[in-house]
Design a protein around this motif. Structure first.
Motif, PDB file in Angstrom:
ATOM      1  N   LEU A   1     -34.659 -31.097 -31.000  1.00  0.00           N
ATOM      2  CA  LEU A   1     -33.252 -31.479 -31.135  1.00  0.00           C
ATOM      3  C   LEU A   1     -33.070 -32.990 -31.165  1.00  0.00           C
ATOM      4  O   LEU A   1     -33.925 -33.740 -30.692  1.00  0.00           O
ATOM      5  CB  LEU A   1     -32.444 -30.925 -29.951  1.00  0.00           C
ATOM      6  N   LEU A   2     -31.936 -33.398 -31.725  1.00  0.00           N
ATOM      7  CA  LEU A   2     -31.521 -34.790 -31.597  1.00  0.00           C
ATOM      8  C   LEU A   2     -30.019 -34.798 -31.375  1.00  0.00           C
ATOM      9  O   LEU A   2     -29.360 -33.771 -31.467  1.00  0.00           O
ATOM     10  CB  LEU A   2     -31.915 -35.586 -32.845  1.00  0.00           C
ATOM     11  N   GLU A   3     -29.503 -35.986 -31.091  1.00  0.00           N
ATOM     12  CA  GLU A   3     -28.070 -36.091 -30.800  1.00  0.00           C
ATOM     13  C   GLU A   3     -27.366 -36.872 -31.899  1.00  0.00           C
ATOM     14  O   GLU A   3     -27.860 -37.904 -32.339  1.00  0.00           O
ATOM     15  CB  GLU A   3     -27.869 -36.907 -29.518  1.00  0.00           C
ATOM     16  N   ILE A   4     -26.217 -36.372 -32.312  1.00  0.00           N
ATOM     17  CA  ILE A   4     -25.365 -37.136 -33.222  1.00  0.00           C
ATOM     18  C   ILE A   4     -24.111 -37.504 -32.436  1.00  0.00           C
ATOM     19  O   ILE A   4     -23.418 -36.623 -31.926  1.00  0.00           O
ATOM     20  CB  ILE A   4     -24.992 -36.326 -34.471  1.00  0.00           C
ATOM     21  N   LYS A   5     -23.905 -38.790 -32.318  1.00  0.00           N
ATOM     22  CA  LYS A   5     -22.814 -39.252 -31.451  1.00  0.00           C
ATOM     23  C   LYS A   5     -21.791 -40.061 -32.234  1.00  0.00           C
ATOM     24  O   LYS A   5     -22.139 -40.886 -33.066  1.00  0.00           O
ATOM     25  CB  LYS A   5     -23.413 -40.120 -30.341  1.00  0.00           C
ATOM     26  N   ASP A   6     -20.536 -39.783 -31.947  1.00  0.00           N
ATOM     27  CA  ASP A   6     -19.440 -40.473 -32.606  1.00  0.00           C
ATOM     28  C   ASP A   6     -19.076 -41.722 -31.812  1.00  0.00           C
ATOM     29  O   ASP A   6     -18.778 -41.647 -30.631  1.00  0.00           O
ATOM     30  CB  ASP A   6     -18.234 -39.534 -32.705  1.00  0.00           C
ATOM     31  N   ARG A   7     -19.110 -42.879 -32.469  1.00  0.00           N
ATOM     32  CA  ARG A   7     -18.845 -44.134 -31.767  1.00  0.00           C
ATOM     33  C   ARG A   7     -17.442 -44.162 -31.178  1.00  0.00           C
ATOM     34  O   ARG A   7     -17.225 -44.683 -30.094  1.00  0.00           O
ATOM     35  CB  ARG A   7     -19.035 -45.311 -32.739  1.00  0.00           C
ATOM     36  N   LYS A   8     -16.497 -43.598 -31.907  1.00  0.00           N
ATOM     37  CA  LYS A   8     -15.103 -43.683 -31.478  1.00  0.00           C
ATOM     38  C   LYS A   8     -14.823 -42.786 -30.270  1.00  0.00           C
ATOM     39  O   LYS A   8     -14.301 -43.234 -29.269  1.00  0.00           O
ATOM     40  CB  LYS A   8     -14.194 -43.291 -32.643  1.00  0.00           C
ATOM     41  N   THR A   9     -15.221 -41.509 -30.391  1.00  0.00           N
ATOM     42  CA  THR A   9     -14.876 -40.557 -29.329  1.00  0.00           C
ATOM     43  C   THR A   9     -15.927 -40.510 -28.237  1.00  0.00           C
ATOM     44  O   THR A   9     -15.684 -39.950 -27.175  1.00  0.00           O
ATOM     45  CB  THR A   9     -14.731 -39.140 -29.901  1.00  0.00           C
ATOM     46  N   LYS A  10     -17.106 -41.061 -28.523  1.00  0.00           N
ATOM     47  CA  LYS A  10     -18.232 -41.014 -27.591  1.00  0.00           C
ATOM     48  C   LYS A  10     -18.728 -39.579 -27.389  1.00  0.00           C
ATOM     49  O   LYS A  10     -19.494 -39.305 -26.463  1.00  0.00           O
ATOM     50  CB  LYS A  10     -17.842 -41.620 -26.219  1.00  0.00           C
ATOM     51  N   GLU A  11     -18.265 -38.669 -28.222  1.00  0.00           N
ATOM     52  CA  GLU A  11     -18.739 -37.295 -28.098  1.00  0.00           C
ATOM     53  C   GLU A  11     -20.036 -37.131 -28.871  1.00  0.00           C
ATOM     54  O   GLU A  11     -20.186 -37.677 -29.955  1.00  0.00           O
ATOM     55  CB  GLU A  11     -17.691 -36.322 -28.671  1.00  0.00           C
TER      56      GLU A  11
END
Length: 557
Positions: free
Chosen positions: A531-541
């Motif tokens: 697995l890897l993580e995809i993170k949204d800069r704006k929402t930090k989700e």
RNA sequence: CGGGGCGUAGCGCAGCCUGGUAGCGCACACGGUUCGGGACCGUGGAGUCGAAGGUUCAAAUCCUUUCGCCCCGACCA
């Protein structure tokens, strides 16, 4: 692009002389460096952002039929002398001489040169209309450069110029530009509005500005939430909230040592809005008494349109002309020219009695005094909209673009004629339209940031995604990172890979600071599970996805 | 242009009032330990104290001049 190969000098602490958020973040995140007051170097990341913005500008300009050209920035004085701006513009123009002692200047804008070209090349109505534009450096010796790249002495501007045979055709080009500008700022992810503006020294009748709301801005606009009226405060009209009606007998009241509206207001226990503020000014024809309500300020520019250039009267002049010191002057009983704000037309007021230590109560317009009536006050929050009566809102904004109908100001000065269908010689009708790419970037930051850094709108971010292989000493991490990097680039995704031998914390902090909208985080534990993580800069989700699905997921969005 | 503030290491600052060997944190280099939110220990390099002139035995410190930068205002194609 590999982070290790790219020059991105991030700063943990902000330089002390940066104040505006966009300025601080552009410096800290390694987008720009200052060379001198009002002169900025765009570093690789900053230049990429400008490139993104310019690409959008070009697309939208081409879409309305504008043609890109490039004009010199070094200009001969003669052309500027012909339009009169060589003299009209003061210290703001950089001037120099060439080796033969010829006067030259650095272009602060290009109306002159564009018109010069049109005057030589356009002969027939068949050559019209034309729209020429460029993305070119402008130089202005600003009195006060400020706020990082928001106000600089050298800056890039997208400027376009329309050439038409008729007013209707100009109107069409003006609309085309207004529409294109809406698309441009929307695509750049800005909150913005189009407002009426003062054409100022540009000449011409109609102009609008595009404004991005931000406390860092230098301008203020008045907007009406219900009817949509919106204008730069430089010319915004408004009517103040009306006073409760009163009925006073006309009388003089003793007001010892009470000079300012505030002092008299406190003394008489009356709201400042029941007072007339009288200010004596001197223009080239002599004294003029300007009147506004006690709770208003005089709008110098509005007033200048009526009485021309003027200055406040000196203390001695006030005494000499009105026979009383400044704190007790009023409109009653003078023969001099009086210009009054329209809000004083109705109701009863208090003003100076033109007698030391006395004010006069119960003054009514056109009974105790008469005047030329006009809107000469500064619109303020809560005033009523002159179109629909609802309360106005005043907001600080950054000017990111403007459009002007120039008419024939430049074509007449530079003899830019064409022959119409009847063989008649006519002046070309022009418009000019500007956008500041650096201001778009700064406004985007002002409107999109958090405590950790910049949050770029996707369309103008320097990269689409930032890849964060947390541990470069882990073979699996590096392998997956390299694979993703190639795959994403292959799909046309612009990716910055932080391949530095840095601790995870440093990479996270820098990634947030730089503000690329999407982060792909490669951590050892997740990778072991595929697995890897995809993170949204704006929402930090962040979402965990399978490695194999990452590319698909990123290119779909 | 008017008002205010600041110039000391790449960045952030202390020292200046009351003159006496130029300091701290971060960054940088090297060694070691560490390794998912700006690590730790040790060692080290780095400063014409913005510039010029003056006072003094002695000036980052006091005086004069000057340059630069920031903020407020004026101005702003």
């Amino acid at each position: 692009m590999r982070f290790s190969k790219m020059f991105i000098p991030t700063l943990r602490e902000a330089p002390a002389d940066a104040e505006a958020i966009s300025h601080i973040l552009m410096l800290r995140a390694g987008y720009v460096r200052q060379l001198a007051s009002g002169l900025y170097i765009f570093l690789p990341l900053g230049w990429r952002v400008l490139g993104k913005i310019n690409a959008i500008l070009k697309e939208e300009m081409e879409a309305i039929g504008a043609q890109e050209i490039s004009m010199p920035i070094l200009h001969p004085a003669e052309i500027w002398q012909q339009t009169g701006r060589w003299n009209a513009i003061g210290d703001e123009m950089f001037r120099l001489k060439d080796r033969t002692d010829r006067d030259m200047c650095l272009g602060m804008t290009h109306e002159e040169i564009m018109t010069w070209l049109a005057s030589r090349e356009i002969r027939s109505y068949r050559d019209l209309p034309q729209i020429w534009y460029q993305i070119q450096t402008k130089l202005r010796d600003e009195a006060r450069p400020k706020s990082g790249v928001l106000r600089t002495r050298e800056f890039i501007m997208k400027d376009s110029y329309s050439f038409d045979a008729s007013e209707e055709s100009l109107e069409k080009n003006y609309r085309l530009h207004a529409d294109a500008y809406h698309r441009i700022f929307e695509r750049c992810g800005l909150k913005f509005m189009m407002v009426e503006s003062d054409p100022g020294m540009m000449g011409g009748a109609t102009s609008h500005e595009f404004m991005a709301p931000s406390p860092a801005g230098e301008d203020e606009v008045a907007t009406c939430g219900s009817c949509g009226y919106s204008a730069n405060v430089e010319l915004a009209l408004s009517s103040p909230v009306k006073n409760e009606p009163v009925d006073w007998a006309l009388e003089e009241v003793h007001t010892p040592e009470k000079r300012t509206v505030q002092e008299v207001s406190n003394f008489l226990k009356l709201q400042p809005s029941y007072f007339i503020k009288s200010i004596l000014l001197i223009n080239n024809k002599g004294p003029v008494l300007a009147l506004v309500r006690g709770d208003q300020e005089i709008h110098e520019k509005k007033l200048a349109k009526i009485i021309g250039d003027h200055r406040p009267a000196r203390k001695e002049e006030v005494k000499e002309i009105l026979g009383v010191e400044a704190g007790f002057i009023g409109p009653v009983g003078h023969k001099i020219r009086i210009v009054a704000d329209s809000s004083l037309k109705e109701g009863m007021f208090v003003s100076g009695a033109n007698k030391q230590h006395y004010h006069m109560k119960g003054i009514r317009a056109e009974r105790e005094f008469s005047a030329e009536w006009a809107d000469i006050h500064i619109a303020k929050s809560g005033d009523s909209c002159i179109k629909c009566g609802n309360p106005l809102n005043i907001e600080r904004v950054i000017e990111i673009g403007n459009i002007f109908k120039l008419g024939t100001k430049y074509s007449s000065a530079l003899k830019a004629f064409f022959l119409d269908e009847n063989g008649q010689e006519k002046l070309i009708i022009m418009g000019s339209y500007g956008i500041g790419p650096a201001r778009i970037a700064a406004a985007a930051i002002e409107q999109n940031n958090d405590k950790d850094g910049i949050i770029w709108p996707k369309s103008i971010a320097p990269f689409d995604v930032e890849l964060l292989p947390l541990n470069m000493n882990d073979a699996k991490t590096v392998e997956v990172a390299e694979g993703l990097y190639k795959a994403l680039k292959g799909k046309g995704v612009e990716v910055l890979m932080d391949d530095r031998e840095e601790r995870a914390g440093v990479k996270f902090k820098d990634a947030d600071l730089i503000g690329i909208p999407t982060q792909i985080i490669l951590g050892e534990k997740n990778l072991k599970e595929g697995l890897l993580e995809i993170k949204d800069r704006k929402t930090k989700e962040s979402v965990r996805v399978k490695i194999e699905e990452a590319v698909e997921k990123l290119t779909r969005a």
